[in-house]
Design a protein around this motif. Structure first.
Motif, PDB file in Angstrom:
ATOM      1  N   ASP A 251       0.820  -1.216   0.000  1.00 55.84           N
ATOM      2  CA  ASP A 251       0.000   0.000   0.000  1.00 55.84           C
ATOM      3  C   ASP A 251       0.852   1.264   0.000  1.00 55.84           C
ATOM      4  N   GLU A 252       2.148   1.112   0.280  1.00 56.07           N
ATOM      5  CA  GLU A 252       3.038   2.262   0.280  1.00 56.07           C
ATOM      6  C   GLU A 252       3.552   2.576  -1.127  1.00 56.07           C
ATOM      7  N   TYR A 253       3.376   1.632  -2.066  1.00 52.39           N
ATOM      8  CA  TYR A 253       3.780   1.895  -3.451  1.00 52.39           C
ATOM      9  C   TYR A 253       2.890   2.988  -4.031  1.00 52.39           C
ATOM     10  N   ASP A 254       3.405   3.671  -5.077  1.00 51.96           N
ATOM     11  CA  ASP A 254       2.493   4.570  -5.775  1.00 51.96           C
ATOM     12  C   ASP A 254       1.484   3.725  -6.554  1.00 51.96           C
ATOM     13  N   GLU A 255       0.416   4.347  -7.035  1.00 47.36           N
ATOM     14  CA  GLU A 255      -0.732   3.590  -7.556  1.00 47.36           C
ATOM     15  C   GLU A 255      -0.368   2.692  -8.739  1.00 47.36           C
ATOM     16  N   CYS A 256       0.476   3.184  -9.638  1.00 44.54           N
ATOM     17  CA  CYS A 256       0.870   2.371 -10.799  1.00 44.54           C
ATOM     18  C   CYS A 256       1.651   1.141 -10.363  1.00 44.54           C
ATOM     19  N   ASP A 257       2.578   1.321  -9.433  1.00 43.98           N
ATOM     20  CA  ASP A 257       3.378   0.187  -8.966  1.00 43.98           C
ATOM     21  C   ASP A 257       2.527  -0.799  -8.183  1.00 43.98           C
ATOM     22  N   ARG A 258       1.531  -0.301  -7.456  1.00 45.11           N
ATOM     23  CA  ARG A 258       0.644  -1.206  -6.718  1.00 45.11           C
ATOM     24  C   ARG A 258      -0.099  -2.131  -7.674  1.00 45.11           C
ATOM     25  N   SER A 261       2.121  -4.828  -8.928  1.00 49.03           N
ATOM     26  CA  SER A 261       2.801  -5.681  -7.950  1.00 49.03           C
ATOM     27  C   SER A 261       2.336  -7.124  -8.081  1.00 49.03           C
ATOM     28  N   TYR A 322      -7.595   0.298  -1.328  1.00 50.22           N
ATOM     29  CA  TYR A 322      -7.162   0.093  -2.710  1.00 50.22           C
ATOM     30  C   TYR A 322      -7.531  -1.302  -3.208  1.00 50.22           C
ATOM     31  N   ASP A 369      -8.652  11.414 -12.189  1.00 47.43           N
ATOM     32  CA  ASP A 369      -7.776  11.041 -13.310  1.00 47.43           C
ATOM     33  C   ASP A 369      -8.374  11.522 -14.626  1.00 47.43           C
TER      34      ASP A 369
END
Length: 1011
Positions: A251-258, A261, A322, A369
């Motif tokens: 959950d600490e990743y930015d949204e794209c990286d989440r 993952s 998320y 967005d």
């Protein structure tokens, strides 16, 4: 050649000095045919001390090398050239021996290239030349080695499954044999992994196994592998992984990286598998017969269990936590299928209200967005909203689909949904929520217009909600209002004032040059819907037609949106008479827009631009079609349209060959101007350069040059030489039987249309007959090609049978010392009378048979086969009658514009305890009937019969097959009594009646011509 030198050259290919890189690429290309070169590339890709850029360059070159030269091919006469080159078997063996280990040992960047190589090898060599790959994969999987080895072996197994993904059941047999060994192993592996420590390495392995399972089951459920016991385990695994907690640190990743993952991706594949199984195999009544038992098993035992864990995951969305977009989309796909089944609907209906409030509605609202994209890049916003591929993966589209299905098919759901919208409006919603409400109304508009009391309230709803939205200060709400109009355009309005007010708003937004581009695009599509569906509005808009078209062309120029090109085409068709005064001006702007679009070199938008460019060319063709009777306008349009044609052909822009050739056909359809004869040479040059594969698209143009001004065509011997050489090249190049059939048809047209020049010259006729006769000596798979090659010769017999029969005994081919012979040809012809179908082909065959019987040079087999002659004639005439009848019935059918009338159509909702049966099943039954074969489908005109000649003028008595047959029989009776009696004796009563019917009809037609 050694590895060190090759490494230096590979390094040079990525050097910043372009000249050095070009030299290195040329040297490597010269080395590619040397035995051992592919092995060196693989060694370098895997070398531990080799620079990463060299490894990558070597892997890419090996991938391209294998793609181009791995597959075995037939050696052509060209000799040792790139066309004939194939990687040496020693190099193939080395790569097969080491590819699995190379994939295992490589990093992710290299692995992507090497797995493509493995896929190509498997596609061509598995299992007959590459059986050892199974043993290698099995060894690594069984030893449960470190993750890298397991991942490498799973990737290769995935390539095996992918290569068989779209194959038929018979073709999948080698895969099924292999998966009987591998499926239990990977199932046990993912079972243990998912129950253990879910670190990233473990999750990645689980994801790869799920991808293998998905590819194995996506299009065919292998019932030989899947049973109740192992399927239960697979479902337990899916449920376990979907329900697995995502580590907090993700959950600490930015949204794209989440979203990218491993923990969310593995859930995505679980949901993807579940959704696909339910939709394709788990819906009783909607699946193929072979899956009915499985569907009942799935629905009873797993549909609710799998849905329950997915609904739990949706709770994250409700709790404002998320959830990855693709996971959300796949869950909603599952829910949409579940709506149609009573068993799952009983659960869903209890949570529908919450799902509407917390899941569906937020997804349908204008998001932050969306706002950022609208403001920063409106062109990209438009592209994303009209991208059909985006719709396949969009949770927003999935939410809209769930909403529509539930409101259309389940009782009380529409009421719940509209009540929710009403409460939102009454409570004073935010602009984004107002967009969501309008989005809901538009999504269920077709249901609202079919169900009381809503259909009686629709006009008022549009007046109260949509009309004010046209003037809302937020551009996205104005755009949404236009979108709602598109969904409601076929509503039967009772108030002309409301209808015109809405039309005025839409037109105003379209023509307002200060308006946001997305709003104008939506307004354009809405206006088109109004024009097509509302006759009063169509008349009302006539006064603004030119301004509307100019605005549309401006928007196409700015946005390159292909939806708008379709709008222009439809408006041109609708206003065909009104368009004439400014057709030339519009065409000039369309061509200018087309040239601008194709000259844009932005690679990121190349696909969208190509679609738009094709749409513009199609729009030009539509304009040519609607003014084709206006000779003065057509003359002016010709020069304008030729700018686009010449630009594409002269610059060899292959992407648009098909469309510009169609344009060229339209320009030359009625006449060929003096300037247009230059295009014939241009077509020939393109054909010889890179347009060989477009012969079938070129043929209509070539046919126009031949028949629309035959005198001019024949005045220059070069014209006949061009067309003949193209046909000859196609018939001798093994390019496929469809283009070969077209080439043979064009040769037949030459014979008939140019009969005085062709059939009187032994040299010319020999050149035309030879390619067709030679093609008959080779393998032919389709009756269409065989019939067309026969027909080239038969058509020549219509005018000079004596010369044709003589040439058949003289024409020789390089691969045969003996001529084909008139005897052999006639036997082949009579043996394939069934191949002559349609109208033209049967008529040619009848004329040809008549001339054969009357010829003084007929081969002996005619006497031998005389008893078959009349049955053949009767067969041809019987089929001809049916074909003419079907053609005339089709000509008599007039399309009637459907009146707008929604007053009697009611929404078909189903009870809570009923299942939704897919209406596509009726379509599937129709396809089965077609596959089973319906002879009537093949009785009418054939596709190639559209290429007509003077012979197809049925108003001329000399072209009448009935008269020709009757006269031939009379001539035989008078001068060849022995043959006549041999033909007519022994006829059955049925054949005698048919013969008398033909004779009577011939007499009726004779009287008709006389009168």
């Amino acid at each position: 050649m050694n590895a060190e030198n090759v490494a230096k050259m590979l390094a040079a290919t990525v050097a910043p000095e372009r000249e050095l890189a070009t030299q290195a690429e040329a040297q490597l290309e010269e080395m590619q045919k040397i035995i051992g070169f592919p092995g060196i590339l693989l060694q370098l890709a895997m070398g531990k001390t080799v620079d990463q850029s060299v490894k990558q360059a070597g892997a890419i070159m090996l991938k391209n090398h294998c793609h181009s030269f791995w597959a075995d091919r037939e050696i052509t006469a060209a000799g040792d050239s790139a066309v004939n080159f194939v990687i040496h078997e020693n190099d193939k063996a080395y790569i097969r021996e080491n590819i699995v280990e190379s994939i295992i040992a490589s990093n992710e960047l290299l692995r992507n290239q090497l797995t493509v190589i493995a896929n190509h090898i498997i596609k061509h060599d598995y299992p007959h030349k590459f059986p050892e790959v199974n043993e290698k994969i099995l060894a690594y999987l069984q030893e449960r080695a470190e993750p890298a080895k397991l991942m490498g072996s799973l990737l290769v197994l995935y390539q095996i499954v992918k290569c068989f993904e779209y194959k038929s059941a018979k073709e999948r047999e080698p895969l099924i044999m292999s998966m009987k060994v591998f499926l239990p192993i990977i199932q046990e592996m993912i079972d243990q992994l998912s129950a253990g420590d879910n670190n990233e390495a473990s999750i990645l392995l689980q994801k790869q196994i799920l991808k293998i399972f998905f590819a194995l089951t996506q299009y065919t459920m292998p019932l030989a592998l899947i049973n109740a016991e192992n399927f239960a385990t697979w479902m337990e695994i899916l449920i376990r992984i979907i329900g697995m907690e995502v580590p907090p640190f993700v959950d600490e990743y930015d949204e794209c990286d989440r979203a990218e993952s491993a923990w969310w991706k593995v859930k995505k594949w679980c949901c993807h598998v579940a959704s696909r199984i339910f939709e394709r195999y788990g819906s009783p009544g909607n699946v193929d017969e072979q899956y009915q038992e499985f569907a009942n098993f799935w629905l009873k035992n797993y549909s609710i269990k799998v849905m329950a864990v997915q609904l739990q995951l949706l709770q994250r969305k409700k709790d404002e936590k998320y959830i990855a977009p693709r996971v959300l989309q796949q869950i909603l796909n599952y829910v949409e299928t579940a709506v149609g089944h009573a068993q799952t609907w009983k659960i869903l209906k209890n949570v529908y209200s919450d799902m509407l409030i917390y899941i569906l509605f937020p997804l349908l609202c204008f998001s932050e967005d969306d706002k950022d994209l609208w403001e920063d890049d409106p062109q990209e916003f438009i592209r994303s909203k009209f991208d059909v591929f985006e719709d396949f993966i969009s949770p927003n589209t999935a939410a809209q689909t769930v909403l529509h299905t539930a409101c259309s098919k389940r009782k009380q759901v529409l009421e719940i949904t509209i009540n929710f919208c009403s409460s939102k409006i009454q409570d004073g919603c935010k602009p984004q929520e107002q967009d969501g409400v309008l989005h809901i109304i538009g999504s269920v508009a077709d249901a609202l217009m079919k169900k009381k009391p809503f259909k009686d309230q629709m006009e008022g709803m549009l007046r109260d909600l949509v009309l004010p939205a046209f003037t809302n200060q937020e551009g996205y709400i104005r755009a949404r209002a236009c979108w709602v109009v598109q969904q409601c355009a076929h509503l039967k309005f009772k108030s002309d004032d409301i209808l015109k007010a809405m039309a005025d708003c839409v037109r105003g937004l379209l023509l307002n040059q200060q308006e946001h581009l997305p709003v104008r695009v939506e307004a354009a599509i809405a206006l088109n819907q109004f024009v097509c569906q509302q006759h009063k509005i169509a008349q009302y808009m006539t006064q603004s037609l030119k301004e509307i078209l100019e605005a549309l062309l401006f928007l196409i120029n700015e946005t390159e949106n292909d939806e708008l090109t379709d709008v222009v085409r439809k408006i041109i068709c609708y206003y065909c008479e009104e368009i004439a005064p400014f057709a030339v001006e519009m065409a000039d702007k369309i061509v200018a827009t087309f040239l601008k679009v194709i000259d844009n070199d932005d690679e990121d938008t190349s696909d969208d631009r190509a679609i738009t460019a094709v749409g513009l060319l199609n729009t030009l063709e539509t304009m040519l079609d609607v003014v084709d009777q206006e000779k003065s306008i057509m003359a002016r349009l010709e020069g304008i349209v030729c700018r686009a044609i010449a630009h594409v052909l002269a610059n060899r822009i292959m992407d648009y060959y098909e469309e510009v050739l169609s344009l060229l056909y339209s320009i030359t359809c009625n006449q060929v101007s003096a300037e247009m004869w230059q295009a014939l040479e241009l077509i020939h040059n393109v054909f010889n350069d890179d347009g060989f594969d477009f012969f079938t698209e070129m043929m209509p143009c070539l046919h126009n040059f031949l028949v629309n001004d035959t005198q001019v065509f024949l005045s220059n011997p070069r014209n006949l030489e061009i067309v003949f050489s193209m046909c000859c090249k196609v018939l001798t190049s093994d390019c496929g039987e469809d283009p070969e059939s077209h080439a043979a048809k064009l040769l037949e047209c030459i014979v008939i249309q140019c009969r005085s020049q062709v059939t009187e010259s032994p040299e010319i006729l020999t050149r035309i007959l030879a390619p067709a006769l030679e093609r008959l000596t080779k393998e032919i798979k389709t009756p269409e090609l065989r019939q067309m090659c026969l027909q080239v010769v038969v058509s020549a017999m219509l005018h000079n049978p004596e010369l044709v029969l003589r040439l058949l005994n003289e024409i020789r081919f390089p691969n045969s010392p003996e001529p084909i012979g008139a005897e052999q040809f006639v036997r082949k012809w009579l043996g394939h009378i069934e191949d002559f179908t349609g109208i033209h082909d049967r008529r040619v065959c009848i004329f040809g048979l008549c001339n054969l019987l009357l010829s003084s040079s007929k081969p002996p087999c005619v006497i031998e086969l005389r008893n078959e002659m009349l049955p053949n004639f009767i067969h041809l005439f019987t089929g001809l009658k049916k074909a003419v009848m079907l053609r005339d019935e089709g000509d008599d059918e007039e399309e009637e514009d459907a009146e707008i009338d929604d007053s009697d159509e009611e929404l078909e909702e189903i009870d809570d305890d009923a299942d939704l049966i897919d209406s596509d099943n009726e379509y599937k039954d129709i396809l089965k009937d077609i596959d089973a074969g319906d002879e009537s489908l093949w009785e009418a005109e054939t596709g190639l019969e559209t290429f007509q000649t003077d012979f197809d003028d049925e108003e001329k008595s000399e072209n009448d097959e009935y008269l020709r047959f009757c006269e031939s029989m009379q001539t035989l009776d008078a001068g060849h009594k022995e043959l006549y009696h041999g033909i007519t004796e022994g006829l059955t009563n049925e054949f005698r009646d048919e013969l008398m019917s033909i004779m009577n009809l011939a007499e009726e037609r004779r009287k008709k011509y006389s009168s």
